[in-house]
Design a protein around this motif. Structure first.
Motif, PDB file in Angstrom:
ATOM      1  N   GLU A  46       2.541  15.672  -1.372  1.00  0.00           N
ATOM      2  CA  GLU A  46       2.003  14.037  -0.890  1.00  0.00           C
ATOM      3  C   GLU A  46       3.255  13.591  -1.093  1.00  0.00           C
ATOM      4  O   GLU A  46       3.216  12.364  -0.714  1.00  0.00           O
ATOM      5  CB  GLU A  46       0.913  14.528  -1.923  1.00  0.00           C
ATOM      6  N   PRO A  70       0.954  -1.033   0.139  1.00  0.00           N
ATOM      7  CA  PRO A  70      -0.042  -0.182  -0.038  1.00  0.00           C
ATOM      8  C   PRO A  70       0.652   1.288  -0.211  1.00  0.00           C
ATOM      9  O   PRO A  70       0.423   2.278  -0.832  1.00  0.00           O
ATOM     10  CB  PRO A  70      -0.771  -0.041   1.227  1.00  0.00           C
ATOM     11  N   ALA A 128       4.905  10.524   1.397  1.00  0.00           N
ATOM     12  CA  ALA A 128       4.659   8.728   0.740  1.00  0.00           C
ATOM     13  C   ALA A 128       5.918   8.482   0.732  1.00  0.00           C
ATOM     14  O   ALA A 128       5.994   6.991   1.470  1.00  0.00           O
ATOM     15  CB  ALA A 128       3.894   8.589  -0.513  1.00  0.00           C
ATOM     16  N   ARG A 148       0.774   6.704  -7.135  1.00  0.00           N
ATOM     17  CA  ARG A 148      -0.386   7.452  -7.082  1.00  0.00           C
ATOM     18  C   ARG A 148      -0.022   9.203  -6.908  1.00  0.00           C
ATOM     19  O   ARG A 148      -0.218   9.883  -7.726  1.00  0.00           O
ATOM     20  CB  ARG A 148      -1.574   7.741  -6.637  1.00  0.00           C
ATOM     21  N   GLU A 188       2.007   1.970  -3.940  1.00  0.00           N
ATOM     22  CA  GLU A 188       1.215   2.524  -4.673  1.00  0.00           C
ATOM     23  C   GLU A 188       0.387   4.051  -4.036  1.00  0.00           C
ATOM     24  O   GLU A 188       0.646   4.333  -5.035  1.00  0.00           O
ATOM     25  CB  GLU A 188      -0.230   1.380  -3.859  1.00  0.00           C
ATOM     26  N   ARG A 189       0.645   4.669  -2.953  1.00  0.00           N
ATOM     27  CA  ARG A 189       0.516   5.687  -2.656  1.00  0.00           C
ATOM     28  C   ARG A 189       1.287   6.415  -2.729  1.00  0.00           C
ATOM     29  O   ARG A 189       1.320   7.707  -3.799  1.00  0.00           O
ATOM     30  CB  ARG A 189       0.708   5.000  -0.720  1.00  0.00           C
ATOM     31  N   TYR A 190       2.615   5.631  -2.917  1.00  0.00           N
ATOM     32  CA  TYR A 190       4.070   6.836  -3.452  1.00  0.00           C
ATOM     33  C   TYR A 190       3.891   6.998  -4.875  1.00  0.00           C
ATOM     34  O   TYR A 190       3.737   8.142  -5.484  1.00  0.00           O
ATOM     35  CB  TYR A 190       4.958   5.890  -3.186  1.00  0.00           C
TER      36      TYR A 190
END
Length: 551
Positions: free
Chosen positions: A287, A260, A291, A267, A263-265
């Motif tokens: 953001e 996760p 991340a 995005r 995946e956040r990085y």
């Protein structure tokens, strides 16, 4: 596994604590080793996720690859690693001392001594476990052939300038780690398990946390309980309290936390690339930074426990005094480091992908010779290791009961004294078998004459016990003929022959290993073994297609 090791493991199970296998430390430790705790991505060989590296236990450097599938980020990680490792190596490359080495004179073909430079010390790299050594070799192989923009402006994905150089050094360290007794690149689990016997299997000893739990368990807890807790205990998030010692990660960590976060990085990176104005770009950059910071925290949480465990293991090893012959093996490591330094400075190409026949044979012979030398030196340095060889019939110790002067037959009679030794051991002696003892650090050889029974050489009882007909006291009387190391005179030099009442220890194995047959030069090898150098890396070309190949 010797009987001593088996007994030590049984005693460890009985007492709940690891038992010492040695009385001295058989590996050299430098004052300031470089510790590397790597972490790799599951499912992709050699894809680094992060690492803790440094020589200061209180201030390690954390390196992280936020997206291991990104080639540019991986190169940036390797460049950061090079900026740490290469200055550490260079600090040892300039401090040299004069030394002598035997070389072949090109004119006469004879071996002569020449004075050369030898690095006064060598950089030492410590990894948590055996898998870390394999990762070092893999990284070296993947880096040393990378092209930089300076070397080839048109190369796709050029590597930072120092990455290929780091690859050459990591390859050298990885190859040197395959030589028995070498300490340039050391797996801590292997060194600890060599000096302590636990109550678990050798495979379980590769878990650094479990191994340390046996050697130094917490107060009021047995080694088995502490090792089980180190292997299985998880926190409220389901994560291991004592993570694996790398480079592999726990599947629960990969699935619940790491995936996760990456995946956040991803995005955040995509959103930043799609930002249309400066205000939006600033928000997306925040953001992305958050991340990336989160991934750094996750990697640090998995590597910091192992980092602390490595230094704790080094502290335990330093409580043992270093064996006398460990310095000799470290000198050979220094020669190896100096030789590779000279090859790099001379501008030689990187190590080939595959060794030619002569180089491969030389490496194999070196490893076999160093393995035999290591086993002999450990036994000579350590009475506990020698006890295992004695139980195996490869050595015997006892007291000299009689010395009779004798001489060889021939024109020039040389001293060949007969020494009788009373021993409780059961060595595997046969007719005219040679045995050896250490005399001033050099091996002195003797020849087995026979067993003394009722005043004559004969064969002992089947049980190897009894007084052997030699008077009071138990044990077997072994008669030996001393062969060398007594000087050139007719009478032996003082101290070269044991006297009555002296304790002695003889081995059936040689203390120094002999060199093998000389191999031909690489350019003289036949085509069946690779042919001349320069063609070993060439890809094999397929045969030309003919009419017979087409139906």
């Amino acid at each position: 596994m010797t009987l001593i090791t088996t007994l030590a493991r049984l005693e460890a199970v009985s007492t709940g604590r690891a038992q010492p296998l040695t009385t001295v430390r058989h590996r050299h430790l430098t004052d300031h080793p470089l510790v590397l705790v790597p972490l790799t991505t599951a499912g992709e060989a050699g894809a680094p996720l992060g690492a803790l590296v440094g020589t200061d236990r209180d201030a390690p450097r954390l390196l992280v690859v936020p997206q291991p599938r990104d080639r540019d980020l991986r190169f940036a990680f390797l460049a950061e690693l090079a900026d740490i490792v290469l200055p550490y190596i260079d600090a040892y490359a300039d401090d040299v001392e004069a030394a002598e080495r035997n070389e072949t004179d090109p004119e006469t073909g004879k071996r002569v001594k020449v004075e050369v430079e030898l690095c006064a010390d060598a950089p030492q790299l410590i990894v948590p476990g055996r898998a870390g050594i394999e990762l070092v070799r893999l990284l070296g192989r993947s880096m040393r052939f990378r092209r930089t923009a300076e070397q080839d402006p048109e190369t796709p994905y050029p590597a930072p300038p120092r990455v290929p150089l780091l690859g050459r050094w990591l390859t050298h360290y990885g190859e040197r780690a395959r030589v028995p007794g070498s300490s340039l690149l050391t797996a801590l689990t292997d060194v600890l398990s060599r000096h302590w016997a636990t109550g678990q299997s050798s495979l379980e000893d590769q878990h650094l946390g479990a191994l340390l739990a046996w050697i130094d368990p917490p107060e009021g807890e047995s080694g088995a309980e502490a090792a089980l807790r180190a292997e299985l205990l998880r926190d409220a998030q389901g994560q291991l309290v004592c993570p694996p010692a790398g480079p592999a990660t726990d599947p629960a960590f990969d699935n619940k936390l790491l995936a996760p976060a990456i995946e956040r990085y991803d995005r955040a990176r995509t959103a930043l690339a799609a930002a249309e104005d400066g205000v939006e770009a600033d928000d997306r950059l925040g953001e992305l930074t958050a991340a990336e910071r989160h991934i750094h925290e996750l990697v640090a949480s998995r590597t910091r426990p192992t980092w602390d465990a490595v230094w704790h293991g080094l502290d335990l090893l330093r409580t043992l005094p270093e064996g006398p012959r460990a310095a000799d093996r470290w000198t050979r490591d220094r020669w190896s480091f100096t030789g590779h330094r000279d090859r790099v400075l001379a501008g030689e190409p990187p190590q080939p992908r595959r060794d030619d026949a002569v180089t491969a044979a030389n490496k194999l012979a070196t490893r076999e010779r160093e393995q035999a030398r290591l086993e002999a030196q450990e036994a000579l340095d350590d009475p506990l290791v020698m006890a295992g060889r004695r139980l195996g019939g490869e050595a015997f110790a006892g007291e000299v009961t009689d010395v009779v002067m004798a001489y060889s037959e021939g024109k020039r009679a040389a001293p060949r004294p007969l020494v009788t030794v009373r021993t409780d051991d059961r060595p595997h002696l046969g007719e005219r078998v040679k045995v050896y003892r250490s005399l001033g650090g050099k091996p002195q050889s003797a020849e087995f004459v026979g067993y003394e029974t009722d005043g004559s050489a004969g064969v002992p009882d089947n049980d190897g016990g009894g007084d052997g007909g030699g008077g009071g006291g138990g044990g077997t009387l072994v008669v030996l003929r001393i062969l060398d190391k007594m000087g050139r005179g007719k009478e032996p030099e003082p101290g070269s022959v044991p006297e009555k009442g002296d304790p002695v220890c003889f081995t059936l194995f040689e203390h120094e290993q002999r060199g093998g047959a000389k191999l031909p030069e690489p350019e003289d090898t036949p085509w069946t073994h690779g042919g001349p150098p320069g063609e070993t890396d060439a890809a094999p070309r397929p045969d030309a297609v003919t009419e017979e190949d087409v139906l």
